[in-house]
Motif scaffolding. Structure first.
Motif, PDB file in Angstrom:
ATOM      1  N   LEU B  76      33.139  45.839  38.455  1.00  0.00           N
ATOM      2  CA  LEU B  76      33.279  44.949  37.308  1.00  0.00           C
ATOM      3  C   LEU B  76      33.644  45.699  36.024  1.00  0.00           C
ATOM      4  O   LEU B  76      34.162  45.101  35.088  1.00  0.00           O
ATOM      5  N   HIS B  78      35.824  47.991  36.215  1.00  0.00           N
ATOM      6  CA  HIS B  78      37.197  48.381  36.546  1.00  0.00           C
ATOM      7  C   HIS B  78      37.343  49.886  36.710  1.00  0.00           C
ATOM      8  O   HIS B  78      38.256  50.494  36.181  1.00  0.00           O
ATOM      9  N   PRO B 102      46.128  44.078  37.230  1.00  0.00           N
ATOM     10  CA  PRO B 102      44.691  44.362  37.039  1.00  0.00           C
ATOM     11  C   PRO B 102      44.247  44.215  35.590  1.00  0.00           C
ATOM     12  O   PRO B 102      43.155  43.694  35.329  1.00  0.00           O
ATOM     13  N   GLU B 104      45.612  42.263  33.320  1.00  0.00           N
ATOM     14  CA  GLU B 104      45.610  40.835  33.014  1.00  0.00           C
ATOM     15  C   GLU B 104      44.338  40.174  33.505  1.00  0.00           C
ATOM     16  O   GLU B 104      43.708  39.391  32.812  1.00  0.00           O
ATOM     17  N   VAL B 105      43.980  40.507  34.749  1.00  0.00           N
ATOM     18  CA  VAL B 105      42.781  39.918  35.345  1.00  0.00           C
ATOM     19  C   VAL B 105      41.541  40.356  34.573  1.00  0.00           C
ATOM     20  O   VAL B 105      40.628  39.573  34.329  1.00  0.00           O
ATOM     21  N   ALA B 106      41.527  41.637  34.169  1.00  0.00           N
ATOM     22  CA  ALA B 106      40.365  42.159  33.443  1.00  0.00           C
ATOM     23  C   ALA B 106      40.345  41.691  31.996  1.00  0.00           C
ATOM     24  O   ALA B 106      39.361  41.882  31.293  1.00  0.00           O
ATOM     25  N   LYS B 107      41.447  41.078  31.552  1.00  0.00           N
ATOM     26  CA  LYS B 107      41.593  40.621  30.167  1.00  0.00           C
ATOM     27  C   LYS B 107      41.383  41.758  29.183  1.00  0.00           C
ATOM     28  O   LYS B 107      40.735  41.615  28.149  1.00  0.00           O
TER      29      LYS B 107
END
Lengths: 268, 256
Positions: B76, B78, B102, B104-107
């Protein structure tokens, strides 16, 4: 670098060539339709002249054509009504089916709980539940829309569920390792992978959607093309009735063609 | 830094009514910044071990530590980059968009510039290309760049070059070593090639199957940076033989 890939220019035809190709295909299609129309009209007229069929059994193409022209307004109003029911019903079915198929990806338990109910709705003959629907939703457009939703829901849902399950395990694991939420995985991976499946579902549903909208009109008397055909028949306005039949057939074919076209655009 | 410690780990999967044990009593530590190869027959649970570290699923018993915390916290925050056997690119995204996924997903902003990463893996000029326009080797390069996008402290690779031809594979391995050295990550590579394992790793962990256990840990004391001519070295061959011995044991003496 040793592992080179063919450059994109080698693989794809140019924009210009592509649009020329499409124009040619459109031309071929138009010619095909024209030929079919001519053949149908000739056969129709020929059958009536040769077999000496009375006009109250089957009118000749000319009087049907006249009815098409003279009653354009009535036909257009009725067709618009039926189209609203069809499009509204398919759209609502799409939203419901995709949402429920999406929920199934959340938990297998949920799908086991909901699927039997959905299948029950699927197997109940629409003719049997229509009177009930008329009692609940009245004799207006709502009943037509509900009937279209019931008929269209199942094929869209089944295909959407298959589509949402279609990404490989690796793609889902990748999103998980990146720390993606269920929603992120759903929108970024499952939905794009499912789109071709969903369009297949829409195509399958659309074939029956016009039919079920007209069926609902027969039962409820709502003023669409189905009712127009039924009333024209009971008043012995045979050319108008046949004009209605022709219009509804063309509409159903056009809607089906549209979904096929959308599906093909999307899966390229 | 980021040491991976696995202690007393076992993993079982339920299969219908029965249960199969994929891993039993795994006890290994991967030192911070090291390169470890996992090798073993199919069904020895080497991919399962990798997925336990990546928190794809939890172990049945035992504990895993990634740096200061458990695998879930590492995932979580990353800290984990994962490379699958197939590239697993999203076909509707171009190269740079795939590398950016990755982040984008992790913002969060990418910790490494996606365009620079694309250049690092040797794909300069292909930023706008779609995966379908790339060869298998190039697609796997994109997958490696994507795994590095958030500058992971742990780089897990599940037979990343298994589907590639020998020549491409050898070249990719050289580049992978360069990229790993530069990133400073703790790397774990699952492979079924003996020479690949010896060439790449500081430590080769040999697993046996049914259930998966560590049968031998061989540390490879060869100098870095490693070049291809190392493969002609007698020491290289003797390490290969050690791994082969550990994998096949007495079967080596059975006539075919």
């Amino acid at each position: 670098m040793a592992d080179t890939a063919p450059h994109q220019a080698d693989k794809r035809p140019s924009r210009y060539a592509e649009s020329q190709e499409r124009l040619a295909a459109l031309g071929r299609f138009a010619r095909f339709v024209a030929v079919v129309l001519v053949v149908v009209v000739v056969l129709w007229q020929g059958a009536i002249s040769l077999l000496d069929i009375e006009p109250f059994v089957a009118p000749d193409p000319l009087s049907v054509g006249q009815a098409l022209v003279q009653e354009t307004d009535a036909l257009a109003v009725a067709l618009a009504y039926t189209l609203r029911s069809t499009v509204g019903g398919v759209a609502l079915a799409l939203v419901l089916a995709v949402s429920i198929a999406g929920l199934f990806t959340l938990s297998p338990l949920l799908s086991r709980a909901l699927l039997p109910l959905i299948i029950m709705l699927r197997t109940a003959p629409i003719l049997a539940i229509a009177p009930l629907l008329i009692l609940i939703f009245g004799r207006g457009q709502t009943t037509s829309i509900v009937v279209v939703v019931i008929v269209s829901f199942f094929p869209i849902m089944v295909n959407a569920a298959r589509g949402f399950a279609s990404p490989k395990a690796n793609a889902l694991e990748l999103m998980h390792v990146c720390g993606a939420s269920w929603w992120q995985t759903f929108t970024r991976v499952r939905v794009p992978f499912a789109l071709p499946f969903i369009f297949t579902g829409i195509r399958m549903a659309s074939a029956g959607a016009v039919l079920s909208a007209m069926l609902a009109e027969w039962l409820s008397g709502a003023p669409g093309i189905g009712t127009l055909i039924l009333e024209a028949s009971s008043f012995r306005k045979l050319p108008l009735m046949w004009a209605g039949v022709v219009v509804s057939m063309i509409t159903a074919t056009a809607i089906y063609g549209l979904t096929v076209w959308m599906e093909r655009r999307l899966s390229r | 830094m980021t040491e991976i410690a696995i202690s007393g780990v076992s993993k079982s999967f339920s299969l219908g009514k029965g249960e199969i044990q994929a891993l039993a009593d795994i006890e290994i530590t991967f030192p911070s910044g090291s390169f470890t190869a996992l090798i073993g027959p199919s069904g020895c649970g080497k991919s399962t071990l990798l997925r336990l570290i990546a928190d794809v699923f939890p172990p049945t018993t035992g504990s895993i530590r990634v740096g200061d915390h458990g695998p879930d916290a590492a995932r979580l925050s990353h800290e984990i980059g994962f490379v699958f056997q197939d590239p697993t690119l999203l076909p509707w995204r171009n190269v740079v968009e795939n590398v950016r996924l990755p982040a984008e997903v992790a913002k969060i902003a990418p910790r490494r510039d996606p365009a620079a990463l694309t250049t690092l893996v040797g794909l300069a000029g292909f930023e706008e290309a779609r995966p379908s326009q790339l060869s298998g080797g190039m697609q796997q390069r994109v997958a490696i760049a994507r795994a590095l996008a958030l500058d992971p402290k742990v780089l897990l690779m599940d037979e990343p070059f298994g589907a590639l031809d020998e020549i491409t594979r050898q070249r990719m391995n050289m580049e992978l070593l360069r990229i790993w050295k530069e990133s400073g990550a703790t790397a774990v590579l699952v492979t079924h090639s003996i020479s690949e394992a010896v060439f790449m790793a500081d430590t080769v962990v040999v697993l046996s199957a049914n259930p998966g256990r560590v049968s031998e840990v061989i540390s490879v004391d060869l100098p870095r940076p490693r070049r291809l001519d190392l493969m002609r070295d007698a020491r290289f061959n003797s390490y290969e033989n050690k791994v082969r011995e550990a994998l096949f044991g007495d079967d080596m003496k059975v006539p075919a």
